[in-house]
Each structure stands twice: as structure tokens, then as C-alpha cells.
Design a protein around this motif. Structure first.
Motif, mmCIF file in Angstrom:
data_model
loop_
_atom_site.group_PDB
_atom_site.id
_atom_site.type_symbol
_atom_site.label_atom_id
_atom_site.label_comp_id
_atom_site.label_asym_id
_atom_site.label_seq_id
_atom_site.Cartn_x
_atom_site.Cartn_y
_atom_site.Cartn_z
ATOM 1 N N ARG A 64 0.427 4.047 -9.368
ATOM 2 C CA ARG A 64 1.650 3.467 -8.781
ATOM 3 C C ARG A 64 2.853 4.345 -9.075
ATOM 4 O O ARG A 64 3.712 4.566 -8.213
ATOM 5 N N ASP A 81 0.513 -1.720 4.208
ATOM 6 C CA ASP A 81 -0.761 -1.871 3.527
ATOM 7 C C ASP A 81 -1.792 -0.974 4.194
ATOM 8 O O ASP A 81 -1.476 -0.171 5.075
ATOM 9 N N GLY A 82 -3.035 -1.109 3.773
ATOM 10 C CA GLY A 82 -4.091 -0.232 4.254
ATOM 11 C C GLY A 82 -4.464 -0.420 5.695
ATOM 12 O O GLY A 82 -5.317 0.313 6.213
ATOM 13 N N ASN A 83 -3.835 -1.376 6.385
ATOM 14 C CA ASN A 83 -4.136 -1.635 7.791
ATOM 15 C C ASN A 83 -3.068 -1.091 8.731
ATOM 16 O O ASN A 83 -3.196 -1.204 9.949
ATOM 17 N N THR A 106 -5.411 4.690 9.364
ATOM 18 C CA THR A 106 -4.948 3.912 8.225
ATOM 19 C C THR A 106 -5.622 4.415 6.955
ATOM 20 O O THR A 106 -6.615 5.129 7.006
ATOM 21 N N LYS A 121 -7.300 2.568 4.941
ATOM 22 C CA LYS A 121 -8.624 1.939 4.865
ATOM 23 C C LYS A 121 -9.649 2.730 5.673
ATOM 24 O O LYS A 121 -10.762 3.000 5.209
ATOM 25 N N SER A 129 8.543 5.471 3.975
ATOM 26 C CA SER A 129 7.450 4.713 3.384
ATOM 27 C C SER A 129 6.298 5.648 3.079
ATOM 28 O O SER A 129 6.142 6.704 3.694
ATOM 29 N N VAL A 147 1.981 5.155 1.870
ATOM 30 C CA VAL A 147 0.867 4.275 1.558
ATOM 31 C C VAL A 147 -0.292 5.151 1.108
ATOM 32 O O VAL A 147 -0.468 6.264 1.602
ATOM 33 N N GLU A 199 -5.172 0.573 -4.003
ATOM 34 C CA GLU A 199 -4.278 0.753 -2.859
ATOM 35 C C GLU A 199 -2.851 0.523 -3.335
ATOM 36 O O GLU A 199 -2.603 -0.336 -4.190
ATOM 37 N N GLY A 200 -1.929 1.285 -2.781
ATOM 38 C CA GLY A 200 -0.535 1.116 -3.161
ATOM 39 C C GLY A 200 0.384 1.609 -2.074
ATOM 40 O O GLY A 200 -0.013 2.386 -1.202
ATOM 41 N N SER A 201 1.624 1.161 -2.114
ATOM 42 C CA SER A 201 2.612 1.615 -1.137
ATOM 43 C C SER A 201 4.002 1.554 -1.756
ATOM 44 O O SER A 201 4.227 0.905 -2.781
ATOM 45 N N ALA A 213 -4.425 5.281 -0.995
ATOM 46 C CA ALA A 213 -5.644 4.605 -1.440
ATOM 47 C C ALA A 213 -6.497 5.597 -2.212
ATOM 48 O O ALA A 213 -6.451 6.802 -1.959
#
Length: 461
Positions: free
Chosen positions: A19, A59-61, A234, A236, A33, A35, A47-49, A37
Motif C-alpha cells: 500500500r 478497483d480491479g474491475n 483491468t 483482475k 489514480s 490501481v 489489490e490496492g488503489s 494487484a
């Protein structure tokens, strides 16, 4: 929680370090931003952002544009064609895609950026101008497409991957993106990877270099250049793709082929001895750790996907800024944080099965001339050859049905190791790429090249 899940779950202090790294990256890189993983053992373990707008962390999506990571997807399609027997990597482009004017370049050279082609297209900056300005391959290549002789050096080329995308379309008879979706994205379950943005997706921003203000970047469809940098994805999806690049998937590419992609096929530019390029994959050494993956950028976005095979750790970093945040550096740092803080557990040692044939007569000390080597047989059926008490060539070998062994690593990769037997079936010597390995230094009973002095070993008279 089972033992495997317990091994995969990260410690609190490791999670905090991850983080902290992306918080520093977002702040110092002045990114709207970011993001990220981390994948370990085939699973997303973190996962973090971080965002400039409180309460709106991605997020991961959430889709971001991934730029040149697209090239790795294109390379997968080309290697599928090779594995199906539709082409050979040594084939000149002209054999499958005639009339380009650069047909002497081989497919392998295009994949590894050694075709001598220009880095960019002629005319306006293609990433920020309409694809309508480049309706044909001739517009992508220009009147002077070469910067050096094919095969003479590494020179990163976006037009080269445009040619590979057109090659895929010609041999499949369908648009590049349709082929990609059917043959890679759907089998791997990458349903949030696409040629056009799909909500939710980030907007691309340019951040002023000397003031904390920004403006939106234009969004251009790349047209013919799509195979070099069009995709959105993404964390993910890219985490899943990273695991595929490590292990392969029989529905897309077998493990041996993705391993081939990761092998250096070209050095990087002079002065960059710690990096190189495989077949659609960048290769780098960072802090003594061997990494592979790819970086990407398009106006408004930067991306990085990097893996360590030895540590079984991968990291993905996506941000929506044109410059400032170094995604490759950050992704490599995430890999390092996990690998250093929580080293990979080795696979448990186990012996051969009771019914398995174990060729013990091949194991133990052998001599190449006067250099002692040891040959060790592991439970997976492979052989490991290495020098004894000195530095030298080491290699691992795979057993073949005909009783020979094929080199997998190092100097002997691809070479054949044969155990040459006497009439009674006992092993006389080993033959490896014309080198004779004997049980004694310069064994007079073996066919040592050049022969052995009949007086044998002796002191100074």
C-alpha cells in the motif's frame, strides 16, 4: 484455511508495504489514480488503489488503457499460428503477407523487434491522431520503412506489430480483435479486456509538468495500429493473463510455448545490458532478479505487468496519466516487496515412485577433458548437469522417448545428450553437442577426440 491458502495469504506488514509503495507512486507521479494487484501461486493475493478524489478509488474491475502490453496478446496469436503449423517463425513475411515492401523481414524478427523497421509511423503522432490518416499498411510503413538491416540489432517497432496484426487477420480471415476474443480472451476468461472502453473505465489525463493542473487526453481508435497498443483491461484480467504467461494454458498456448516467449531473442539497446526482448515479452534483471513482462503507454495512460518465475510472483500497475508514474518500476517493486518479505516455499522433496525406472548408471561424476562435472537425476525425470567445485556451464535436460535427453537451459539448450553404450549395455561415455564426457579424465577406453597419449598420466621427468 488450508495449508496452500495460508501460504498464499500475505502478512500484514507485507500488505502495508505494498500500500505504501503505490501511495508513494501516486503522490510522486502525480497520477489522478493508480490501481495495482499482486499474484502469487496463481491467485490474486493483494489489490490496492490510490486516487486524487477521495472516495473514488478504482478497483480491479475498472478498465484502463494498457498500450503496448497489447503486443504480448498479439504475439500469443502469432505463436498459436506457429503451433498449428500455419507458419514458421523463420518464414519471411512475404510468404504469408505479400506486397508490404518489407517482405524479407522474418516473423521472428518482427516479434523480437529485430526487423530493422522504424519505431513509429511517418506523419502525425499516431497515438494522438485519427486512424483515418493511416488507412493502408503503406501509410503505416512510409516510403523509408527501414532504420537498419533486418536481424542486425534490436530496435523497438510499433509498425512491426501492426504487420503482425495484419498477418493474423490474413491467416484467420477475420479482424484481429475478433480473433483475439475467440482464441485468447474468452478461453482465459478475460471478459473485461476489449478494444474499446467499457464502463466502468478510467478517463485519460495529461498532468501539467510544472503545475498541479490537468487536462483530458483525446481518445483515438488506433485502426491498423491496434495490434500494437489498442487494448483496455483491468488488474483482475491482467493478473489472470500474467498467470497464463507463467504456466500456459492448453486452450491457448502450452507451457513450452510461453516459456519460449520469455527466452531472450534480442538484446536491448547498447548500454542496457540488464534488459532484452523475447517473443512479444520484455526481459529484465532488477536487483539480481530475472523478470519478464511488458510496459505500456498511450496518451492518458501508463501500464506495467511484470513477473518473476523463480518467485512465482507477478504484479500489475495501471494509472491514468500520460507521464510521471513509472509503471514498470512500480510493478517490479511490488514483485520485490513480496518476494523478499515472504520467500517462496520450495516444493517438497520427494523420491521417484516405486514403479518408475531410474537410470542410475547416468548419475554421478563425469569428466569433460579434465573438468569434473556431476549429473544428477531429479524425481521429475529431468537431468541436471553442472561443474564440480568451479564455475562453468550448467544445464537441465528433458527425457525423450528415444532415450536421449534435450537441453532446456543454458549453453546446452536445445542440444542432445546421448548415453553411448558398449556391446554389453553398460555406458561408455556421454555425447553432448560433440563433447565427450567420460568416467575418468581423458579415459583411454572412450573415443576422446584427438585420442589419449598411450603413456597416460605421469609426472615431470
Amino acid at each position: 484455511m488450508d495449508a496452500l491458502a495460508e501460504d498464499l495469504e500475505l502478512l500484514p506488514e507485507t500488505r502495508r508495504a505494498l500500500r505504501h509503495r503505490i501511495a508513494v507512486a501516486q503522490s510522486e507521479g502525480r497520477a489522478p489514480s493508480v490501481v495495482a494487484a499482486v499474484v502469487r501461486g496463481g491467485e490474486v493475493v493483494w489489490e490496492g488503489s490510490r486516487t486524487s478524489v477521495e472516495g473514488h478509488g478504482p478497483d480491479g474491475n475498472v478498465q484502463y488503457r494498457i498500450g503496448s502490453i497489447t503486443k504480448t496478446f498479439t504475439a500469443v496469436l502469432v505463436l498459436r499460428l506457429r503451433d498449428e503449423g500455419l507458419l514458421d517463425l523463420s518464414d519471411p513475411l512475404e510468404k504469408h503477407l505479400p506486397g508490404t515492401g518489407v517482405g524479407e523481414v522474418t516473423i521472428a524478427q518482427l516479434l523480437s523487434h529485430t526487423g530493422g523497421l522504424a519505431a513509429e509511423t511517418p506523419g502525425a503522432w499516431w497515438e494522438r491522431s485519427p486512424a483515418a490518416l493511416r488507412p493502408e499498411l503503406a501509410d503505416v510503413l512510409g516510403d523509408e520503412p527501414f532504420r537498419s538491416s533486418p536481424g542486425s540489432r534490436f530496435h523497438y517497432s510499433n509498425p512491426g506489430y501492426t504487420l503482425l496484426g495484419s498477418l493474423v487477420e490474413t491467416l484467420r480471415g477475420k479482424p484481429w480483435e475478433d480473433v483475439l476474443r475467440a482464441e485468447v480472451l474468452e478461453p482465459l476468461g478475460l471478459d473485461r479486456t476489449s478494444g474499446q472502453p467499457q464502463a466502468p473505465h478510467a478517463g485519460g489525463w495529461a498532468v501539467h509538468p510544472w503545475a498541479d493542473v490537468m487536462m483530458p487526453e483525446p481518445l483515438e481508435d488506433l485502426g491498423l495500429m491496434a495490434a500494437a497498443g489498442q487494448l483496455w483491461s483491468t488488474t483482475k484480467d491482467l493478473a489472470r493473463f500474467a498467470d497464463f504467461l507463467l504456466r500456459g494454458d492448453e486452450r491457448v498456448l502450452r507451457a513450452a510455448t510461453v516459456r519460449e516467449m520469455r527466452a531472450p531473442a534480442a538484446p536491448s539497446d547498447p548500454g542496457s545490458a540488464d534488459s532484452g526482448y523475447g517473443l512479444g515479452v520484455q526481459v529484465a534483471t532488477n536487483g539480481g532478479r530475472r523478470l519478464f513482462g511488458h510496459g505500456g503507454s498511450l496518451p492518458g495512460f501508463v501500464a506495467g505487468l511484470w513477473l518473476s518465475e523463480a518467485d512465482d510472483v507477478a504484479a500489475v500497475v495501471l494509472a491514468n496519466c500520460t507521464s510521471g508514474l513509472p509503471p514498470t518500476t512500480v510493478a517490479m517493486d511490488l514483485v520485490r516487496i513480496v518476494a523478499d518479505a515472504e520467500p517462496r516455499f520450495p516444493a517438497p522433496w520427494r523420491p521417484f515412485g516405486e514403479a518408475e525406472r531410474v537410470p542410475l548408471e547416468l548419475t554421478g561424476p563425469w569428466y569433460w577433458g579434465t573438468s569434473p562435472h556431476a549429473l544428477r537425476l531429479t524425481y521429475d525425470g529431468s537431468l541436471e548437469l553442472g561443474p564440480v567445485g568451479a564455475t562453468g556451464r550448467t544445464a537441465r535436460f528433458r527425457s525423450e522417448p528415444d532415450g536421449t535427453w534435450t537441453g532446456l537451459t543454458g549453453y546446452y539448450a536445445g542440444e542432445t545428450l546421448r548415453a553411448v553404450r558398449r556391446e554389453d549395455g553398460s555406458v561408455s561415455h556421454l555425447d553432448l553437442a560433440s563433447f565427450v564426457f567420460t568416467r575418468e579424465p581423458y579415459d583411454a577406453q572412450a573415443p576422446v577426440p584427438g585420442g589419449v597419449d598411450p603413456q597416460g598420466w605421469r609426472g615431470i621427468g
